[in-house]
Design a protein around this motif. Structure first.
Motif, PDB file in Angstrom:
ATOM      1  N   VAL B 137      -1.359 -12.091  11.175  1.00 21.73           N
ATOM      2  CA  VAL B 137      -1.568 -13.420  11.744  1.00 21.73           C
ATOM      3  C   VAL B 137      -1.432 -14.488  10.661  1.00 21.73           C
ATOM      4  N   ILE B 138      -2.119 -14.243   9.510  1.00 21.13           N
ATOM      5  CA  ILE B 138      -2.219 -15.360   8.555  1.00 21.13           C
ATOM      6  C   ILE B 138      -0.979 -15.500   7.652  1.00 21.13           C
ATOM      7  N   LYS B 139      -0.158 -14.446   7.551  1.00 23.84           N
ATOM      8  CA  LYS B 139       0.926 -14.554   6.566  1.00 23.84           C
ATOM      9  C   LYS B 139       1.974 -15.575   6.990  1.00 23.84           C
ATOM     10  N   ASN B 140       2.070 -15.884   8.268  1.00 23.85           N
ATOM     11  CA  ASN B 140       3.042 -16.861   8.729  1.00 23.85           C
ATOM     12  C   ASN B 140       2.459 -18.258   8.819  1.00 23.85           C
ATOM     13  N   GLN B 141       1.182 -18.348   8.508  1.00 27.01           N
ATOM     14  CA  GLN B 141       0.549 -19.665   8.608  1.00 27.01           C
ATOM     15  C   GLN B 141       0.735 -20.424   7.294  1.00 27.01           C
ATOM     16  N   PRO B 142       0.666 -21.754   7.340  1.00 23.23           N
ATOM     17  CA  PRO B 142       0.767 -22.531   6.103  1.00 23.23           C
ATOM     18  C   PRO B 142      -0.391 -22.196   5.171  1.00 23.23           C
ATOM     19  N   GLY B 143      -0.173 -22.250   3.905  1.00 23.63           N
ATOM     20  CA  GLY B 143      -1.206 -21.924   2.920  1.00 23.63           C
ATOM     21  C   GLY B 143      -0.878 -20.642   2.202  1.00 23.63           C
ATOM     22  N   GLY B 144      -0.065 -19.812   2.842  1.00 19.50           N
ATOM     23  CA  GLY B 144       0.427 -18.602   2.195  1.00 19.50           C
ATOM     24  C   GLY B 144      -0.629 -17.619   1.807  1.00 19.50           C
ATOM     25  N   LEU B 145      -1.700 -17.549   2.545  1.00 17.74           N
ATOM     26  CA  LEU B 145      -2.748 -16.574   2.234  1.00 17.74           C
ATOM     27  C   LEU B 145      -2.348 -15.182   2.731  1.00 17.74           C
ATOM     28  N   ARG B 146      -2.726 -14.148   1.976  1.00 16.93           N
ATOM     29  CA  ARG B 146      -2.500 -12.775   2.396  1.00 16.93           C
ATOM     30  C   ARG B 146      -3.795 -12.004   2.317  1.00 16.93           C
ATOM     31  N   LEU B 147      -3.964 -11.019   3.163  1.00 20.25           N
ATOM     32  CA  LEU B 147      -5.156 -10.162   3.096  1.00 20.25           C
ATOM     33  C   LEU B 147      -4.692  -8.731   2.892  1.00 20.25           C
ATOM     34  N   ARG B 148      -4.648  -8.314   1.653  1.00 21.55           N
ATOM     35  CA  ARG B 148      -4.227  -6.950   1.347  1.00 21.55           C
ATOM     36  C   ARG B 148      -5.192  -6.359   0.328  1.00 21.55           C
ATOM     37  N   PRO B 149      -6.431  -6.053   0.757  1.00 22.29           N
ATOM     38  CA  PRO B 149      -7.422  -5.582  -0.209  1.00 22.29           C
ATOM     39  C   PRO B 149      -7.042  -4.229  -0.806  1.00 22.29           C
ATOM     40  N   ILE B 150      -7.461  -4.020  -2.055  1.00 21.98           N
ATOM     41  CA  ILE B 150      -7.282  -2.719  -2.705  1.00 21.98           C
ATOM     42  C   ILE B 150      -8.541  -1.912  -2.439  1.00 21.98           C
ATOM     43  N   ILE B 151      -8.369  -0.690  -2.005  1.00 27.43           N
ATOM     44  CA  ILE B 151      -9.523   0.123  -1.645  1.00 27.43           C
ATOM     45  C   ILE B 151      -9.942   1.005  -2.801  1.00 27.43           C
ATOM     46  N   ASP B 152     -11.230   0.848  -3.238  1.00 30.14           N
ATOM     47  CA  ASP B 152     -11.791   1.716  -4.277  1.00 30.14           C
ATOM     48  C   ASP B 152     -12.672   2.746  -3.611  1.00 30.14           C
ATOM     49  N   ARG B 153     -12.408   4.027  -3.865  1.00 26.36           N
ATOM     50  CA  ARG B 153     -13.197   5.066  -3.208  1.00 26.36           C
ATOM     51  C   ARG B 153     -14.262   5.602  -4.143  1.00 26.36           C
ATOM     52  N   TYR B 154     -15.494   5.762  -3.638  1.00 27.36           N
ATOM     53  CA  TYR B 154     -16.583   6.313  -4.453  1.00 27.36           C
ATOM     54  C   TYR B 154     -17.141   7.548  -3.768  1.00 27.36           C
ATOM     55  N   ALA B 155     -17.875   8.345  -4.572  1.00 34.50           N
ATOM     56  CA  ALA B 155     -18.328   9.638  -4.053  1.00 34.50           C
ATOM     57  C   ALA B 155     -19.504   9.507  -3.094  1.00 34.50           C
ATOM     58  N   SER B 156     -20.387   8.500  -3.346  1.00 31.39           N
ATOM     59  CA  SER B 156     -21.573   8.411  -2.485  1.00 31.39           C
ATOM     60  C   SER B 156     -21.786   6.969  -2.042  1.00 31.39           C
ATOM     61  N   LEU B 157     -22.673   6.844  -1.127  1.00 34.07           N
ATOM     62  CA  LEU B 157     -23.022   5.527  -0.598  1.00 34.07           C
ATOM     63  C   LEU B 157     -23.592   4.654  -1.710  1.00 34.07           C
ATOM     64  N   GLU B 158     -24.492   5.255  -2.502  1.00 30.48           N
ATOM     65  CA  GLU B 158     -25.149   4.503  -3.568  1.00 30.48           C
ATOM     66  C   GLU B 158     -24.111   3.967  -4.567  1.00 30.48           C
ATOM     67  N   GLU B 159     -23.194   4.864  -4.956  1.00 28.87           N
ATOM     68  CA  GLU B 159     -22.170   4.433  -5.911  1.00 28.87           C
ATOM     69  C   GLU B 159     -21.329   3.302  -5.342  1.00 28.87           C
ATOM     70  N   THR B 160     -20.986   3.423  -4.094  1.00 29.52           N
ATOM     71  CA  THR B 160     -20.186   2.401  -3.427  1.00 29.52           C
ATOM     72  C   THR B 160     -20.858   1.044  -3.537  1.00 29.52           C
ATOM     73  N   LEU B 161     -22.139   1.028  -3.200  1.00 25.24           N
ATOM     74  CA  LEU B 161     -22.862  -0.239  -3.187  1.00 25.24           C
ATOM     75  C   LEU B 161     -23.090  -0.752  -4.619  1.00 25.24           C
ATOM     76  N   GLN B 162     -23.366   0.193  -5.538  1.00 23.74           N
ATOM     77  CA  GLN B 162     -23.625  -0.177  -6.929  1.00 23.74           C
ATOM     78  C   GLN B 162     -22.392  -0.893  -7.506  1.00 23.74           C
ATOM     79  N   ALA B 163     -21.215  -0.458  -7.068  1.00 19.82           N
ATOM     80  CA  ALA B 163     -19.970  -1.071  -7.557  1.00 19.82           C
ATOM     81  C   ALA B 163     -19.924  -2.551  -7.203  1.00 19.82           C
ATOM     82  N   VAL B 164     -20.421  -2.893  -6.056  1.00 20.53           N
ATOM     83  CA  VAL B 164     -20.448  -4.301  -5.651  1.00 20.53           C
ATOM     84  C   VAL B 164     -21.486  -5.047  -6.479  1.00 20.53           C
TER      85      VAL B 164
END
Lengths: 332, 427, 365
Positions: B137-164
């Motif tokens: 939707v947004i790539k054709n809109q003015p402003g040229g914003l893109r949403l292409r997040p890079i996914i980081d995978r962690y072993a556990s829930l705790e690690e995932t949250l700790q990364a943030v």
């Protein structure tokens, strides 16, 4: 008081709560029943005489209740008894014979069971055989063959059923029998026999009978004394001969004149003007005054009390009070 | 074999004159004073009448009350009542300005944001899927914003949250329920918007969802309409046939009456549902046919009452009087008999609607007559029976609805019966 | 001997003995009453069956084309119609239908093994019997006792609760009530099985004689089977029995209250008989006479309820047979089952009337 009084009713009021309001079907009535007499209670239908009869045994249920009064029976006030004690009096000391023998016996219960159940209710220690023997003796005295005890009510004639009703009232030697229109549903011949039987039994057992009826003829035939009710009030009480020979209350006078006479004199029957009042809104003062040919000013204002007019002859009518009393009543 | 019905004799002493006065009380006053005479029955009528009105309003405008369309698949299957939906949710630091997935969009040239997820969970898939949708939707809109997040995978829930927490990742995507379990350990994090699904459905469903994710509550409200349509139309048809037949039979008498009564009594004695089953079997399934089948069953109910009343009214003196002054038959029917019969018919109608709804529900429970996807209580209960081991709510609520509607109509009829015509109780 | 014949004997012999007793001991009036009643049952069955026949025929719609659905070509429909005799004149069909009732030869079923419908029903009927008999007994016990209790406590809290009970029970969809019982006792508490007549494993050990499983288990002394049958019976019986009890509570209550207004109750009260005895001894006994007749009219509720109860509990009785055959579009079987239900209605109401005559001395003598 020289007479021996068995049942003394004092200021009895029975109220019905109806959908249109509450109604005093018996309003402040006092009456004495003397031991060994037959007292006839007469009045038009709806005057409260049956209600009074039931109230004497505190039989009312549902919307009706006794709101005031004392019921002195054989020395104690029945109003002071609890609901658990009352059934001991019913049947044992006061018996009742109902108007319609057709509907007053349980259709699925044998006659014998009616009697033995009554006996066992009051004398639980009686053996089944003894109760049966008593029942058999009793009904034979009343002219019913003992074999018929095993029958159901619908197998018997009206007169026979009414005799069964009496035997039920007598099963425990009740002192007082209240007979509520006992002959209304019987034909004339049976009625006469039944009244004779009532007389006999009264003598034999020393019974006291309150005979409630709208039939003046029946009262004349068997009663010793008579009480006349009109619109929930007692209007006249006295010896049968006195009242019939010289009725005091204008209502009683009218009532007696409107009785058909067997003499074929062709005279037209007297008809009282008007109709009995609605008890929802009874007239003020004497309840008979709107229909009374002798109504005076006071009659619509003040209610006359039931007082002796002659010896042992009571009436509640202003005609028999002197002016002074009237004045006093008006001022007081 | 005299089967006498003793009328209450306790009510009034002999020859009472106030009965007459009672009759003079007007209709409106009678209803108002009825409260004092009848106590509980008056309240039954009042409360059930209100309930009936409420049900009728719901049946007329189910859309106003129902949160969803009865057929829409609005949530996950078998969601228990009140349970919140377990959505993948975006977790960000308290200080972050990011509130929803779209906020992570950056200009084409900027560094792609990294998002933490736990290994082997569907959260990563949901993140990818949603991001692509937004990106489209947004790539054709003015402003040229893109949403292409890079996914980081962690072993556990705790690690995932700790990364943030450590700032390695801008955000994390975690199931709501999982996050709620460890929320206390990560005070610096907060829950932003769900990655997929809407906030409305996230709150859960009042009565849960069914096997394919439809809202049980919405189906229940829409089901009112079908129940009342069946109840009312079949009762009206029965009434329109039963009342004239009863009037006619009672009025005409003779052979016609005897034959018709014989037929009606047989119909009355026969188990209604079984007959309705047979009729729908022949007619084939449709709402109209269900209505026809049910209305056949209840014709005798009206017939018997109306015929009985017509007979007793006919016997009354004033009809004799009317006839003797030369009133025409139709005139007698219209002027004397009809008005006397109407109140009882109205009362019977109310109870009849209740019966018809019950029978209709029974038929659709058996799978006869209505299309199996329709939002109907009987159908929904039958559907729930298959999942009785897992989803109690699928059975419980539609059944309760049937009971409440039937109860309201029955109580209204019974109460009215008690007040206006105690004799009718022995139908 | 087929199970159905054994059942016929089990029910038939005591009934015949009872009738014989009545005829020997009863009065002429009673004999005449019962004879008349028996003679009247035949036309009742006839009328009910005729009604079923014509309703199935007169209504628009064709069972064959609705059975075949859109696939059915006109030729196929015609050939099946001819095969079923649906193309014969109505009067011929009617005659054949009546004859099938007399001979109990309903033909073969259209589906499955094409077995004779009578054989299939003789397996199903005992199951229905096993359900409706205990359910009726439960309904009577709860209904009559509850009704008398309510009448005794008239206008008090207990009476009010019992009135609410009867209205609520009346408003319950029976299939839902059955499911709620299943949810609670079967799924939540895991106390009772929720479907079938007997545990599948134990069932293999049961030798069937009458197909009334509880009876068969007793006869063969198979206790595990007996208890399994009882377990399976509890929920269906509760469902059907309690639903039926609502009406009975109501009828008993009204009739006891009405009987309490009777003159003979007032007369008994005037003899000093206590209220308890008046209600439970006198009024209840008398009220039972009209209540028995009214109960006879509830056969319809009983049988309709049985159809739904059987469906809910996968109970392989006549009701679930009917529903299965309707789904299978087995038109012949449907008509036959409904006819048998009609006969059942007539026979039960005959039984009720005979009992009535035995209870009421006004009929008996």
């Amino acid at each position: 008081m020289t007479e021996d009084i068995l049942y003394s009713i004092r200021n009895l009021t029975v109220e019905y709560r109806t959908r249109a309001g509450s109604v005093q079907a018996v309003d402040n009535v006092s009456l004495d029943i003397r031991r060994g007499e037959i007292l006839g209670l007469v009045g038009e239908s709806g005057c409260g005489k049956s209600t009074l009869g039931k109230a004497l045994m505190r039989l009312h249920t549902g919307p009706a209740r006794i709101t005031n009064g004392e019921l002195w029976f054989d020395g104690r006030d029945l109003m002071t008894l609890s609901d658990r004690e009352m059934p001991d009096v019913r049947g044992a000391e006061i018996g009742m014979v109902f108007q319609d023998p057709m509907t007053s016996l349980n259709p699925v219960q044998k006659i014998l069971d009616h009697l033995t159940e009554t006996i066992h209710t009051h004398e639980p220690e009686t053996s089944a055989a003894a109760a049966r023997t008593r029942a058999e003796e009793l009904v034979e005295r009343l002219g019913i063959r003992r074999e018929r005890l095993n029958e159901y009510p619908h197998q018997m004639s009206g007169g026979m059923r009414q005799r069964v009703m009496i035997s039920l009232a007598l099963a425990l030697r009740a002192k007082l029998v209240i007979a509520d229109e006992p002959t209304t549903s019987l034909d004339v011949i049976v009625e006469a026999k039944f009244l004779d039987l009532l007389r006999e039994l009264q003598k034999e057992f020393g019974l006291t009978i309150l005979l409630i009826t709208h039939n003046i003829g029946v009262v004349a035939e068997v009663a010793d004394r008579v009480a006349v009710m009109y619109a929930a009030r007692m209007v006249e009480v006295g010896d049968v001969r006195d009242v019939f020979a010289d009725p005091k209350h204008p209502y009683t006078q009218g009532l007696l004149r409107s009785v058909p006479n067997i003499k074929l004199d062709g005279g037209e029957l007297y008809k009282m003007d008007g109709a009995p009042p609605s008890l929802l809104h009874p007239p003020k003062g004497c309840r008979f005054h709107p229909r009374c040919p002798f109504a005076m000013g006071i009659c619509s204002v003040e209610e006359p009390s039931l007082d002796a007019v002659e010896n042992d002859h009571l009436a509640s009518c202003w005609l028999y009070r002197d002016v002074a009393v009237k004045q006093e009543a008006r001022n007081g | 074999m005299a089967k006498t019905k003793e009328r209450p004799s306790e009510a009034l002493p002999e020859g009472a004159t106030w009965e007459v006065e009672l009759k003079r009380i007007g209709f409106v006053r009678r209803i108002l004073t009825a409260r004092h005479w009848y106590g509980a029955d008056w309240w039954f009528v009042t409360i059930s009448t209100v309930a009936v009105v409420v049900f009728i309003i719901i049946a007329l405008f189910p859309g106003l009350f129902a949160p969803y369309s009865p057929d829409a698949l609005v949530g996950p299957s078998f969601l228990a009542p009140g349970a919140s939906v377990d959505l993948p949710v975006l977790i960000v630091p308290q200080s972050s300005t990011v509130n929803k997935l779209q906020d992570l969009a950056v200009p084409e040239s900027a560094d792609r944001p990294t998002v933490a997820v736990e290994q082997g969970l569907p959260t990563a898939g949901a993140l990818n899927e949603e991001s692509q949708k937004i990106d489209e939707v947004i790539k054709n809109q003015p402003g040229g914003l893109r949403l292409r997040p890079i996914i980081d995978r962690y072993a556990s829930l705790e690690e995932t949250l700790q990364a943030v927490v450590d700032g390695k990742d801008k955000a994390a995507v975690v199931q709501t329920t999982e996050f709620n379990k460890v929320k206390a350990q990560f005070p610096t994090l907060r829950e932003a918007a769900p990655v997929s699904g809407t906030a409305a459905t996230a709150g859960g469903f009042l009565m849960g969802t069914n096997d394919i994710g439809q809202d049980v509550f919405s189906r229940l409200l829409w089901g009112t309409r079908i129940a009342l349509i069946i109840g009312f139309s079949s009762s009206i048809i029965s009434l329109l046939l039963g009342v004239p037949l009863g009037l006619l039979a009672g009025f005409a008498g003779g052979t016609f009456d005897r034959l018709l009564s014989l037929l009606m009594d047989s119909l009355y004695a026969f188990p209604g549902l079984i007959l309705a089953i047979a009729i729908t079997a022949v007619l084939g399934p449709s709402m109209f046919n269900i209505i026809v089948a049910i209305s056949v069953l209840y014709i005798p109910t009206y017939y018997r009452i109306v015929r009985g009343q017509t007979l007793s009214v006919k016997e009354e003196v004033y009809i004799e009087a009317a006839r003797s002054i030369g009133a025409r038959q139709l005139e007698i029917l219209r002027r004397y008999i009809f008005p006397n019969v109407i109140p009882s018919v109205a009362i019977i109608f109310s109870v009849n609607v209740a019966d018809a709804i019950l029978t209709g529900a029974g038929l659709s429970f058996l799978g006869l007559g209505l299309p199996p996807t329709l939002a109907d209580w009987g159908i929904d209960v039958a559907r729930g029976q298959r999942f009785i081991q897992t989803a109690w709510w699928m059975i419980t609520f539609p059944g309760l609805a049937i009971m409440l509607v039937v109860l309201a109509f029955t109580l209204m009829g019974e109460g009215l019966m008690e007040i206006f015509n105690p004799k009718l109780r022995e139908r | 001997m087929s199970p159905i014949a054994i059942i016929a004997l089990i029910i038939g012999i005591p009934s015949l003995l009872l009738l014989a007793y009545v005829f020997v001991r009863g009065s002429t009036g009673l004999r005449r009453y019962i004879l008349t009643r028996i003679v009247l049952t035949l036309p009742m069955i006839f009328i009910l069956a005729t009604m079923v026949f014509f309703i199935l025929r007169i209504l628009p719609g064709d069972p064959v084309s609705s059975a075949l659905g859109p696939k059915g070509t006109p030729e196929m429909i015609q050939s099946i119609r001819t095969q079923l005799g649906l193309n014969d004149p109505l009067i011929v069909q009617y005659g054949r239908f009546l004859w099938s009732m007399v001979t109990l030869r309903f033909g073969n079923s259209l589906v499955g093994g094409h077995r004779p419908i009578v054989d299939e029903m003789s397996e199903r009927f005992p199951a229905t019997l096993e359900l409706i008999v205990p359910a009726s007994i439960l309904a009577l016990l709860v209904g009559v006792y509850g009704g008398a209790l309510a009448a005794a406590k008239r206008k008090r809290a207990l009476d009010f609760s019992l009135r609410i009970y009867s209205v609520v029970i009346y408003s319950l969809p029976i299939f839902w009530f059955g499911l709620v019982l299943q949810l609670f006792f079967g799924v939540r508490l895991r106390w009772l099985p929720i479907s079938g007549r007997i545990d599948a494993v134990i069932g293999t050990s049961l030798k069937t004689i009458t197909n009334i499983y509880s009876l068969d288990a007793l006869l063969t002394g198979n206790w595990p089977a007996f208890f399994s049958v009882l377990q399976h019976l509890i929920l269906p019986t509760l469902t059907l029995g309690l639903i039926l009890s609502g009406v009975f509570v109501r009828m008993t209550r009204i009739n006891v209250i009405e009987t309490m207004q009777a003159d003979y109750i007032a007369a008994a009260r005037a003899r000093g008989i206590r209220e308890r005895v008046l209600i439970y001894g006198h009024a209840l006994k008398n009220a039972m006479i009209p209540v028995i007749t009214l109960i006879g009219l509830q056969v319809a509720i009983l049988l309709a309820g049985a159809v739904l109860t059987e469906t809910v509990f996968s109970w392989p009785g006549m009701g679930s047979y009917l529903v299965e055959r309707i789904s299978a579009r087995d038109y012949t079987a449907v008509q036959s089952v409904i006819t048998v239900f009609a006969m059942l209605v007539a026979l039960i109401s005959l039984a009720v009337d005979v009992i009535y005559s035995l209870v009421d001395p006004r009929v008996r003598y």
